[in-house]
Every structure is written in structure tokens, then in C-alpha cells.
Scaffold this motif. Structure first.
Motif, PDB file in Angstrom:
ATOM      1  N   TRP A   1      -4.503  23.303  25.472  1.00  0.00           N
ATOM      2  CA  TRP A   1      -3.216  22.632  25.254  1.00  0.00           C
ATOM      3  C   TRP A   1      -2.125  23.526  25.816  1.00  0.00           C
ATOM      4  O   TRP A   1      -2.102  24.740  25.553  1.00  0.00           O
ATOM      5  CB  TRP A   1      -2.999  22.387  23.764  1.00  0.00           C
ATOM      6  CG  TRP A   1      -1.658  21.805  23.416  1.00  0.00           C
ATOM      7  CD1 TRP A   1      -1.258  20.520  23.573  1.00  0.00           C
ATOM      8  CD2 TRP A   1      -0.548  22.510  22.844  1.00  0.00           C
ATOM      9  NE1 TRP A   1       0.044  20.364  23.133  1.00  0.00           N
ATOM     10  CE2 TRP A   1       0.502  21.573  22.679  1.00  0.00           C
ATOM     11  CE3 TRP A   1      -0.334  23.841  22.457  1.00  0.00           C
ATOM     12  CZ2 TRP A   1       1.742  21.923  22.145  1.00  0.00           C
ATOM     13  CZ3 TRP A   1       0.896  24.195  21.923  1.00  0.00           C
ATOM     14  CH2 TRP A   1       1.918  23.240  21.772  1.00  0.00           C
TER      15      TRP A   1
ATOM     16  N   THR B   1       7.390  22.318  24.988  1.00  0.00           N
ATOM     17  CA  THR B   1       7.358  22.620  23.562  1.00  0.00           C
ATOM     18  C   THR B   1       7.696  24.084  23.316  1.00  0.00           C
ATOM     19  O   THR B   1       7.222  24.983  24.027  1.00  0.00           O
ATOM     20  CB  THR B   1       5.969  22.305  22.979  1.00  0.00           C
ATOM     21  OG1 THR B   1       5.655  20.934  23.240  1.00  0.00           O
ATOM     22  CG2 THR B   1       5.925  22.558  21.482  1.00  0.00           C
TER      23      THR B   1
ATOM     24  N   TYR C   1      -1.034  10.921  14.283  1.00  0.00           N
ATOM     25  CA  TYR C   1       0.287  11.538  14.223  1.00  0.00           C
ATOM     26  C   TYR C   1       0.990  11.295  12.891  1.00  0.00           C
ATOM     27  O   TYR C   1       1.905  12.035  12.533  1.00  0.00           O
ATOM     28  CB  TYR C   1       1.157  11.093  15.401  1.00  0.00           C
ATOM     29  CG  TYR C   1       1.468   9.617  15.506  1.00  0.00           C
ATOM     30  CD1 TYR C   1       2.351   8.982  14.642  1.00  0.00           C
ATOM     31  CD2 TYR C   1       0.881   8.855  16.514  1.00  0.00           C
ATOM     32  CE1 TYR C   1       2.645   7.636  14.765  1.00  0.00           C
ATOM     33  CE2 TYR C   1       1.172   7.504  16.647  1.00  0.00           C
ATOM     34  CZ  TYR C   1       2.050   6.903  15.775  1.00  0.00           C
ATOM     35  OH  TYR C   1       2.335   5.569  15.899  1.00  0.00           O
TER      36      TYR C   1
ATOM     37  N   TYR D   1       2.059  10.890  27.233  1.00  0.00           N
ATOM     38  CA  TYR D   1       2.871  12.007  27.728  1.00  0.00           C
ATOM     39  C   TYR D   1       2.628  13.300  26.953  1.00  0.00           C
ATOM     40  O   TYR D   1       3.032  14.375  27.386  1.00  0.00           O
ATOM     41  CB  TYR D   1       4.355  11.630  27.663  1.00  0.00           C
ATOM     42  CG  TYR D   1       4.832  11.153  26.307  1.00  0.00           C
ATOM     43  CD1 TYR D   1       5.140  12.049  25.296  1.00  0.00           C
ATOM     44  CD2 TYR D   1       4.973   9.792  26.048  1.00  0.00           C
ATOM     45  CE1 TYR D   1       5.560  11.605  24.050  1.00  0.00           C
ATOM     46  CE2 TYR D   1       5.395   9.339  24.813  1.00  0.00           C
ATOM     47  CZ  TYR D   1       5.695  10.254  23.813  1.00  0.00           C
ATOM     48  OH  TYR D   1       6.123   9.810  22.590  1.00  0.00           O
ATOM     49  N   TRP D   2       1.951  13.224  25.798  1.00  0.00           N
ATOM     50  CA  TRP D   2       1.758  14.387  24.930  1.00  0.00           C
ATOM     51  C   TRP D   2       0.399  15.063  25.141  1.00  0.00           C
ATOM     52  O   TRP D   2      -0.218  15.563  24.199  1.00  0.00           O
ATOM     53  CB  TRP D   2       1.927  13.972  23.472  1.00  0.00           C
ATOM     54  CG  TRP D   2       0.963  12.927  22.989  1.00  0.00           C
ATOM     55  CD1 TRP D   2      -0.224  13.139  22.324  1.00  0.00           C
ATOM     56  CD2 TRP D   2       1.072  11.507  23.121  1.00  0.00           C
ATOM     57  NE1 TRP D   2      -0.850  11.955  22.048  1.00  0.00           N
ATOM     58  CE2 TRP D   2      -0.069  10.925  22.510  1.00  0.00           C
ATOM     59  CE3 TRP D   2       2.028  10.659  23.693  1.00  0.00           C
ATOM     60  CZ2 TRP D   2      -0.277   9.549  22.471  1.00  0.00           C
ATOM     61  CZ3 TRP D   2       1.808   9.288  23.638  1.00  0.00           C
ATOM     62  CH2 TRP D   2       0.694   8.748  23.034  1.00  0.00           C
TER      63      TRP D   2
ATOM     64  N   THR E   1       5.275  17.882  27.774  1.00  0.00           N
ATOM     65  CA  THR E   1       5.495  16.440  27.751  1.00  0.00           C
ATOM     66  C   THR E   1       5.765  16.036  29.188  1.00  0.00           C
ATOM     67  O   THR E   1       6.708  16.540  29.808  1.00  0.00           O
ATOM     68  CB  THR E   1       6.700  16.072  26.868  1.00  0.00           C
ATOM     69  OG1 THR E   1       6.411  16.454  25.519  1.00  0.00           O
ATOM     70  CG2 THR E   1       6.978  14.577  26.924  1.00  0.00           C
TER      71      THR E   1
ATOM     72  N   SER F   1       5.807  19.321  14.536  1.00  0.00           N
ATOM     73  CA  SER F   1       5.825  17.895  14.842  1.00  0.00           C
ATOM     74  C   SER F   1       7.038  17.181  14.273  1.00  0.00           C
ATOM     75  O   SER F   1       7.330  16.047  14.670  1.00  0.00           O
ATOM     76  CB  SER F   1       4.551  17.242  14.299  1.00  0.00           C
ATOM     77  OG  SER F   1       4.440  17.444  12.901  1.00  0.00           O
TER      78      SER F   1
ATOM     79  N   THR G   1       9.742  15.674  16.734  1.00  0.00           N
ATOM     80  CA  THR G   1       9.513  14.411  17.443  1.00  0.00           C
ATOM     81  C   THR G   1       9.080  13.274  16.519  1.00  0.00           C
ATOM     82  O   THR G   1       9.363  12.107  16.787  1.00  0.00           O
ATOM     83  CB  THR G   1       8.439  14.595  18.534  1.00  0.00           C
ATOM     84  OG1 THR G   1       7.265  15.180  17.940  1.00  0.00           O
ATOM     85  CG2 THR G   1       8.950  15.507  19.634  1.00  0.00           C
TER      86      THR G   1
END
Length: 350
Positions: A258, A276, A94, A179-180, A262, A68, A71
């Protein structure tokens, strides 16, 4: 009493109070004589003072090698809100994703370390608990999504050394797709925007917590017009899973496929913007610019339909069949999702 409480507030908070009081006394059916106004103002000041004291600053350093960090950065800062008598703090997830260390700063400038209790993918919430007692802080009561409507005045409170209280207006309540690989069926949108929005508290004039700050958005109204604002995740989403989060660290809804994409909605299509590293999407050869046309043969034209079709399977590692358009060529891509929580780095010893 009113004078003493007013002295505890930053000038910005006094402006918020005045605006909220004005909003209260303008509601049809509420008398506006002087004694009633004074009583309402006193109640608002007391509620605001208590709630502001429960908003803390949150400083995070991510573990080395955290995915992470690309980003979100290695160091992050925002806010959190005390919601439990034991000091349990609600923030945006986050901020504490892959956290190595967490430092809290109270309104009284008390500083202490904390640890992550939960990170929930489905809602986007994070829970942390201080390692030392929080003195002089009372937990904030939670309000409800149904009690707030577009046009209502609200308070946005942030914590830490630069903590502030600001006035905002609700400009929308609607679903939100991120978007994630994120979607919630209802979110608050407010304007004008607050810059330090991460984990900020959205409060009503009674000092009740309505939502937690997540994003800065350019179209807060959702009408396709430029109106900068913020998106808040409503605490209604937390209430039914709070006990589960404290016990398990995440909710059952978070155990879903998952892919590591994005994506963005562009002209009625779901287009890949970023892939990713070391994700199922990268392993399957997906690239930026690809358009996801269908999931398991069902056409998708929005992020919401894409995600809901993706998540409609019994386990996170179930097989996923995507129909992908690259240029003028359409092809079928088969891949397996993963449980996102298994890819999150943790501090040594955990």
C-alpha cells in the motif's frame, strides 16, 4: 397467507414485489395462468420478508485519531446482512474501518452492540458479530454472479430506522478500480441509485444475497453516459475466503503493498489526486498532479494495470520503483510499500 405476509411489508416493498413478480412471469417458458402467478407471488413475498428481516442498520463511531475519519467521517451509518446462523453479519468494509463502537438495529427495532470480525482490503468486505443473540432473524442464502445479467430486476434492501426496500435494474457487470488502491475483477452496477447504499443488500427475487452496496456512481452503464447508480461487490468474492476471514481477520490477498495514493484515470494516464499523510508515497515526495507512468519499468495507463503491477510482488514491504511525470520532468522514485492493516487504528485493548 399472502395477505398476512403482504401486511408485513412497507408500501415500497409491495411495489418491488409487484415488479419482481411481473419480471418472473414474463420469462419465456413460465406459464402465466392465475394459479401460477399467485404461487410465484406468494413465494416472492415470503422470500422478500425473510431477507428484509436479515438486513440490519449499522452505526459506527471510529476510534480517536483514525486516519479514515478524514475521508469517511468519525461517525458512519449503513447496513449489513445476517449471513451466519450465529448472527455473523456481512457489510462493506469502510463502514467498520477503525471502528471504536458498532451498534446494530434490526428490522424489529432491536438494538445491540457488535464487534468487528474482519476487514478485508482485497474484496472491500467487512464482517461483524453482534454481542447479543439476534432473535427471529434467519441468515440470508447467497446467490451467484453468474445468475444475474444486465436488464434483470433486483431488490436493494437497507436497514436501520430509515430502512427501505427499492427496485433496481442491473445495468452492468464489469471490473472495477477504485481510487483508493482497490480493484476487483467483477462488480454489479444497478440503477436507479439508492442513497443509503453503504452495506445495502442486493437481492434477487428468491431473496438470495448477490452483493453488498459500496458506491454511488455517475456512469453505472460504463458507456461514458450519465446514468446514476450504485456499485455492489458480489458475494462470490466472499465465498472462498469466508472461513479465512473469520479465523484471521483478513485474507492473504490483502497482504499487499500500500502506497497511500488516491489516483484517477485521466486521458489514458494515472494521475495522483491525493497523498495520504504519513504514507510511503508522502515519504517519497509524491504530490497531487504527479502522473505514474510505469511500475518497475512496465508502463501503466489504467488504475487496474497500476494496481496489478504494484501488487505483483512477494511481500507488502517489497521495494517499488515508480516512473513519475511531474510537469515536463520524468523521474524515478523508489519506495517501499507497507501492509495497510498495520496502519489501521484499533480500539484500546485490541
Amino acid at each position: 397467507m399472502v395477505r398476512a405476509l403482504r401486511a408485513l411489508l412497507h408500501p415500497a416493498a409491495r411495489q418491488v414485489l409487484a415488479a419482481c413478480t411481473l419480471a418472473l412471469i414474463s420469462v419465456p417458458g413460465i406459464p402465466t395462468h392465475a394459479a401460477n402467478v399467485e404461487s410465484q407471488q406468494q413465494a416472492a413475498i415470503e422470500a422478500l420478508t425473510r431477507s428484509r428481516a436479515a438486513v440490519v442498520g449499522v452505526e459506527v463511531t471510529a476510534v480517536g485519531g483514525a486516519r479514515s475519519a478524514d475521508t469517511l467521517g468519525q461517525r458512519r451509518s449503513g447496513s449489513g446482512v445476517v449471513i451466519g446462523a450465529d448472527g455473523l453479519i456481512l457489510t462493506i468494509g469502510y463502514l467498520v474501518l477503525e471502528a471504536e463502537t458498532i451498534q446494530l438495529t434490526t428490522h424489529a427495532n432491536q438494538s445491540m452492540p457488535a464487534r468487528v470480525v474482519a476487514y478485508d482490503l482485497a474484496t472491500g468486505f467487512g464482517l461483524v458479530r453482534p454481542l447479543l443473540p439476534l432473535r427471529g432473524v434467519r441468515p440470508v442464502k447467497m446467490g451467484a454472479l453468474a445468475d444475474l445479467h444486465p436488464g434483470d430486476a433486483v431488490i436493494v434492501a437497507t436497514g436501520g430506522e430509515d430502512g427501505e426496500v427499492a427496485m433496481a435494474q442491473v445495468v452492468g457487470k464489469r471490473p472495477f478500480s477504485g481510487y483508493w488502491e482497490y480493484h476487483i475483477d467483477a462488480a454489479f452496477f444497478t440503477s436507479p441509485p439508492v442513497g443509503n447504499h453503504s452495506g445495502a443488500a442486493l437481492l434477487n427475487s428468491r431473496g438470495e444475497l448477490l452483493g453488498i452496496g459500496s458506491l454511488l456512481v455517475g456512469d453505472a452503464s460504463g458507456e461514458g453516459k450519465p446514468l446514476p447508480g450504485n456499485m455492489f461487490v458480489p458475494v462470490d468474492l466472499l465465498k472462498p475466503i469466508l472461513a479465512e476471514l473469520q479465523q484471521n481477520g483478513s485474507s492473504r490477498q490483502s497482504r499487499r503493498p500500500w502506497l497511500g495514493l488516491t489516483s484517477a484515470e485521466r486521458q489514458g494516464r494515472v494521475q495522483v489526486v491525493r497523498v495520504t499523510k504519513d504514507s510511503p508515497a508522502e515519504a517519497a515526495g509524491l504530490e497531487p498532479g504527479d502522473v505514474v507512468v510505469a511500475v518497475d519499468g512496465t508502463e501503466v495507463a489504467t488504475l487496474e494495470t497500476f494496481y496489478k503491477n504494484l501488487w505483483a510482488r512477494p511481500s507488502p514491504d517489497a521495494e517499488v520503483r515508480l516512473t513519475v511525470l511531474r510537469g515536463s520532468i520524468t523521474r524515478a522514485v523508489t519506495l517501499r510499500g507497507v501492509d495497510r492493516t498495520t496502519t489501521i487504528a484499533k480500539p484500546a485493548g485490541i
